[in-house]
Design an enzyme around this catalytic site. Structure first.
Site, PDB file in Angstrom:
ATOM      1  N   GLY A  49      46.088  23.438  61.927  1.00 45.79           N
ATOM      2  CA  GLY A  49      45.474  23.781  63.210  1.00 45.79           C
ATOM      3  C   GLY A  49      44.136  23.093  63.435  1.00 45.79           C
TER       4      GLY A  49
ATOM      5  N   ASN B 195      42.089  34.846  67.751  1.00 49.12           N
ATOM      6  CA  ASN B 195      42.394  35.170  66.360  1.00 49.12           C
ATOM      7  C   ASN B 195      41.708  36.434  65.859  1.00 49.12           C
ATOM      8  OD1 ASN B 195      40.341  33.022  66.832  1.00 49.12           O
ATOM      9  ND2 ASN B 195      39.833  33.431  64.699  1.00 49.12           N
TER      10      ASN B 195
ATOM     11  N   GLN C 261      47.460  31.116  66.875  1.00 52.91           N
ATOM     12  CA  GLN C 261      47.818  32.530  66.692  1.00 52.91           C
ATOM     13  C   GLN C 261      49.039  32.939  67.515  1.00 52.91           C
ATOM     14  OE1 GLN C 261      46.598  34.840  64.580  1.00 52.91           O
ATOM     15  NE2 GLN C 261      45.069  33.452  63.741  1.00 52.91           N
TER      16      GLN C 261
ATOM     17  N   SER D 138      49.946  25.756  63.668  1.00 52.01           N
ATOM     18  CA  SER D 138      49.773  25.627  62.221  1.00 52.01           C
ATOM     19  C   SER D 138      50.848  26.391  61.468  1.00 52.01           C
ATOM     20  CB  SER D 138      48.390  26.172  61.853  1.00 52.01           C
ATOM     21  OG  SER D 138      48.218  26.134  60.456  1.00 52.01           O
TER      22      SER D 138
ATOM     23  N   CYS E  86      36.624  32.475  58.376  1.00 56.32           N
ATOM     24  CA  CYS E  86      35.601  31.437  58.287  1.00 56.32           C
ATOM     25  C   CYS E  86      34.201  32.011  58.407  1.00 56.32           C
ATOM     26  CB  CYS E  86      35.803  30.410  59.385  1.00 56.32           C
ATOM     27  SG  CYS E  86      37.525  30.149  59.789  1.00 56.32           S
TER      28      CYS E  86
END
Ligand SMILES: *Cc1c(COP(=O)(O)O)cnc(C)c1O
Length: 394
Positions: free
Chosen positions: A72, A152, A180, A200, A326
């Protein structure tokens, strides 16, 4: 206590056994380089073609418009940087939303340093982009709009069809980060006027390190990696054949099972949301109550700290998240929760639980019981809570 309840499917998912099984031969027997001329390598070549067709079909797209990437983040970087660099003679203005994934936001910041101008359109209290602000942001030099399909962290689904129509009307490219949404929601790139779409593998029970970028025919984009002729010379390098096969298989299963799987997830999610809101006081649900991903629940518990909550849930064998993977580890509250207008202290006490195929009602019951206990324990240690109770119970 050695049970493990995994409720962090927005961070990553397990690769399905059927997917692993489909991949295995391409590590061993059928290891040929797809670019070689001898018949042996045709197996690899054909497997890539099959995966590409499966993915194209899932989006109502043309197979030639699917480009495999390493995931992604790579797709997002490619879509934004390499169209911006081509279209910069037409204009240097880009529009995105304030609650994008960092793969978009940090790429936009990078482009700002290269002389592009970016407008970050705000969202309402549920995380839905403000369409009037988006419309007002369009200028003659706007070259690209990039708005995520679904968020997300809070799961909110954006009005992609309206945005696609608006972009088309104004002759502006439209990219969506669908990492997502893909596999959870039906997507038709033509009906929605999507020009580029990122996805992804590891978010839909496929392998990590593989994804794709859909690029509509006719869109000018610079090649991402220079080298051989792979991916129509746009992204060179010997193909990740097992990864591509795995992604194709994961997409095939995701499409085949979508209705049943998401209906079950919605039922479990609603059960979780209703019980948490009813049984834990001073709690709110973040994101739109219904216009959200089937598997996403995101709560804020007043008077507590999300990180402590995660640690205590972990001790009970429950995997959750305070926001995006993250940003966890940093003490700044999530830009998404601040974006929907939460004050810092509420944003800090947040918990994202994202369901998957394998989760059961029994697991959710266990999570709710633990959550109730842990939240109360943390509140009992909180001076803020003590103050609040003292003031309000006098
Ligand atoms: C996970 C995620 C990404 C990054 O995908 P990777 O394959 O991990 O690079 C980008 N955007 C969103 C919305 C995501 O959830």
């Amino acid at each position: 206590m050695d049970r493990l309840i995994y409720l962090d499917h927005a961070a990553t998912t397990a690769t399905r056994p059927e997917v692993v099984e489909a991949m295995l031969p391409y590590f061993t027997e059928s290891f040929g380089n797809p670019s070689s001329v001898y018949g042996f390598s045709n197996k690899s070549k054909d497997a890539i073609a099959t995966a590409r067709d499966t993915i194209a079909k899932s989006l109502n797209a043309d197979s030639k418009d699917i480009y495999f990437t390493a995931g992604g983040s790579e797709s997002d970087n490619w879509a934004l940087k390499e169209t911006a660099r081509v279209y910069k003679d037409k204009g240097r203005h880009i529009i995105t939303s304030a609650i994008e994934h960092h793969a978009i936001l940090h790429t936009c910041e990078f482009l700002e340093k290269e002389g592009f101008e970016v407008t970050y359109v705000g969202v309402d209290e549920n995380g839905i982009i403000k369409m009037d602000e988006l419309k007002a942001a369009i200028r003659p030099d706007t070259i690209l709009i990039s708005v995520m399909f679904a968020n997300n962290e809070i799961g909110t689904i954006q009005p992609i069809k309206e945005i696609g129509a608006l972009a088309k009307e104004n002759g502006i490219l439209f990219h969506t980060d669908a990492v997502q949404a893909y596999g959870q929601l039906p997507i038709d790139v033509n009906e929605l006027n999507i020009d580029m779409l990122s996805a992804s593998g590891h978010k839909l029970n496929g392998p990590k390190g593989i994804g794709f970028l859909y690029i509509r025919k006719g869109i000018k984009i610079r090649n991402l990696i220079h080298g051989g002729g792979q991916e129509r010379a746009r992204r060179a390098g010997t193909e990740n054949v097992p990864g591509i096969v795995g992604l194709g298989k994961a997409v095939e299963i995701a499409v085949d099972t979508m209705n049943e799987r998401t209906a079950k997830e919605i039922e479990l999610r609603d059960y979780l949301v209703e019980r948490v809101l009813a049984e834990i006081p001073y709690t709110r649900l973040n994101g739109d109550r219904f216009n959200r991903l089937p598997n996403n629940a995101n709560f804020s518990f007043q008077f507590i700290e999300g990180e402590s909550l995660l640690i205590m849930l972990d001790m009970a064998g429950i995997c959750g998240s305070s926001g995006s993977a993250c940003t966890s580890g940093s003490l700044d509250p999530s830009h998404v929760l601040l974006g929907i207008g939460l004050p810092h202290e509420i944003a800090h006490g947040s918990l994202r639980l994202t369901l998957g195929d394998e989760n059961t009602k029994e697991e959710i019951d266990y999570v709710i019981e633990n959550l109730k206990e842990i939240v109360q324990k943390l509140r009992n240690m909180s001076p803020l809570y003590e103050d609040y109770m003292r003031t309000n119970n006098r």
